[in-house]
Design an enzyme around this catalytic site. Structure first.
Site, mmCIF file in Angstrom:
data_model
loop_
_atom_site.group_PDB
_atom_site.id
_atom_site.type_symbol
_atom_site.label_atom_id
_atom_site.label_comp_id
_atom_site.label_asym_id
_atom_site.label_seq_id
_atom_site.Cartn_x
_atom_site.Cartn_y
_atom_site.Cartn_z
ATOM 1 C CG PHE A 135 -1.882 1.183 1.195
ATOM 2 C CD1 PHE A 135 -3.098 1.081 0.541
ATOM 3 C CD2 PHE A 135 -1.548 2.387 1.811
ATOM 4 C CE1 PHE A 135 -3.975 2.165 0.487
ATOM 5 C CE2 PHE A 135 -2.421 3.473 1.762
ATOM 6 C CZ PHE A 135 -3.641 3.359 1.101
ATOM 7 C CG ASP A 221 5.522 3.462 1.902
ATOM 8 O OD1 ASP A 221 5.555 4.071 2.987
ATOM 9 O OD2 ASP A 221 4.517 3.432 1.165
ATOM 10 C CE LYS A 250 -0.938 5.830 7.768
ATOM 11 N NZ LYS A 250 -0.634 5.012 6.606
HETATM 12 C C1 LIG Z 1 -0.899 5.318 5.074
HETATM 13 C C2 LIG Z 1 0.132 4.898 4.120
HETATM 14 C C3 LIG Z 1 0.382 5.618 2.942
HETATM 15 C C4 LIG Z 1 -0.456 6.798 2.530
HETATM 16 O O1 LIG Z 1 -0.313 7.874 3.420
HETATM 17 P P1 LIG Z 1 -1.334 9.106 3.348
HETATM 18 O O2 LIG Z 1 -0.752 10.093 4.318
HETATM 19 O O3 LIG Z 1 -2.681 8.600 3.741
HETATM 20 O O4 LIG Z 1 -1.311 9.597 1.957
HETATM 21 C C5 LIG Z 1 1.413 5.211 2.129
HETATM 22 N N1 LIG Z 1 2.167 4.136 2.444
HETATM 23 C C6 LIG Z 1 1.957 3.418 3.555
HETATM 24 C C7 LIG Z 1 2.833 2.257 3.870
HETATM 25 C C8 LIG Z 1 0.922 3.761 4.430
HETATM 26 O O5 LIG Z 1 0.692 3.030 5.525
#
Ligand SMILES: *Cc1c(COP(=O)(O)O)cnc(C)c1O
Length: 387
Positions: A135, A221, A250
């Site tokens: 994701f 990520d 986050k």
């Molecule tokens: C939440 C998340 C995103 C997206 O972040 P947003 O601030 O909602 O755009 C991208 N990568 C990972 C691994 C995430 O958990």
């Protein structure tokens, strides 16, 4: 109209909210409009690293707000420079780009990887290999990087240039890197939204080695796994990996929106004047809060996160109604025998807020949650899972 009716009437219907209207919080505790207090094991999806209304963070943000809230990137300001320095010193990466969210951080990483591919390989070397179940966000390129069809449908065509392979399959990864003109491999070390699924150390090392051998970038990520969540500052540090690009968001802001892209030696100079930008990126008030977060994630604090994570994981492992416990540090997935939606709603009844990821319960408590709160949470989760 009351608040819930107004929300339903005026807010685009993208979210299925829990039936709780939150009003204020402190630490890991939050109160709703009926005066009921909950122990929050979701912390705003891993954002409120030090819980609600943390004194140090609030002080850092308000002190900056009283001086300068926003300037744009036309001017120098101190908080973003100090934050970039702190991130570089903590990681050994070389440069930082600030934006406002995880998806945006990944968009920037994707743009940088494409530019790097074009400059170091050829204009055709734009492909990025990503993993099924990953994701990376909801914007169009981040969505194309997200290896989950359920998020793709309705938004086709996807941005081209992504090749998705199943995780933990070394041959598939090698084939994808060899058979496509690639610029990068992009992955999470623990697939968060995908179900709190940790990738094995062997697979992560293989991906790193493959990237080196084939002269492609490794993008990690860390949007969910970062900021001490797994017991290391960034989760790749648990394995001593050396990524070329790291994306963060986050928990970095501690409660305000920020994203950061960290560039290593090979990518430090790839973004040049005019190639990328953000009006709000590096906003002084947000960076002042993030600097407070980063400065408090000391090695001693991270050891505590690991210890607390082990406590909660082992308390739940083997409990009645618990199929499995996955994750690392205070990023924990709990497979439950009962449907996870029922578990979540029973937890709310019992005064515990949590998240889900696929068919698992997902726990991302604030990192400063107390031992007593964790013990209470473990007891309630066990009781609800055993029902
Ligand atoms: C939440 C998340 C995103 C997206 O972040 P947003 O601030 O909602 O755009 C991208 N990568 C990972 C691994 C995430 O958990």
């Amino acid at each position: 109209m009351n608040i819930r009716e107004k929300d339903k009437e005026y807010i685009a219907s993208t979210y299925s909210r829990f039936p709780v209207l939150l009003t204020e919080g402190r630490g890991a505790k939050v109160t709703d409009a009926d005066g009921k207090t909950y122990l929050d094991l979701g912390s705003g999806i891993g954002v409120n690293i030090f819980g609600y209304a943390d004194a140090g963070w609030t002080e850092a943000v308000t002190a900056q707000l009283k001086k300068l809230a926003h300037t744009s990137n036309l001017y120098f300001t101190s908080p973003c420079a100090e934050l970039a320095e702190a991130l570089v010193l903590r990681t050994g990466m070389k440069k930082v780009f600030f934006c406002n969210s995880g998806a945006e951080a990944n968009e920037c990483a994707i743009k940088a990887a494409r530019k790097w591919g074009e400059e170091h390989k050829s204009a055709e070397h734009f492909n990025i290999v990503t993993l099924q179940g990953g994701f990376h966000g909801r914007t169009l390129a981040a969505l194309a990087a997200t290896g989950q069809e359920e998020y793709h449908k309705d938004f086709l065509p996807l941005t081209p240039g992504f090749v998705t392979v199943p995780p933990e399959d070394e041959e598939a990864l090698e084939r994808a890197v060899k058979q496509n003109k690639c610029t990068a491999i992009m992955l999470e070390t623990i697939q968060g939204e995908g179900g709190v699924i940790p990738l094995s150390e062997g697979y992560l090392r293989f991906a790193e080695r493959l990237a080196k051998e084939h002269d492609v970038l490794l993008i990690v990520d860390e949007v969910q796994t970062g900021m001490g969540r797994t017991g290391a500052f960034y989760s790749y540090m648990n394995f001593g990996l050396a990524p070329d690009i790291v994306t963060s968001a986050k928990g970095l802001g501690g409660g305000l929106p920020i994203g950061a892209v960290l560039f290593g030696e090979r990518t430090a100079e790839v973004l040049t004047p005019g190639t990328h930008g953000s009006t709000f990126g590096g906003n002084p008030a947000v960076c002042a809060g993030a600097l407070n977060v980063v400065s408090r994630l000391t090695d001693a604090f991270l050891l505590e996160v690991a210890r607390k994570g082990e406590f909660l994981s082992s308390a739940l492992t083997g409990a009645k109604g618990v199929r499995c416990v996955t994750g690392r540090g205070l990023m924990i997935g709990v497979g439950t025998e009962r449907p996870v939606g029922d578990v979540l709603s029973d937890l709310r009844e019992e005064g515990v807020l949590a998240l889900k990821a696929k068919d698992k319960l997902r726990l991302l408590p604030p990192l400063n949650i107390t031992d007593d709160e964790l013990a209470l949470a473990a007891d309630i989760i066990k009781k609800v899972c055993a029902k």
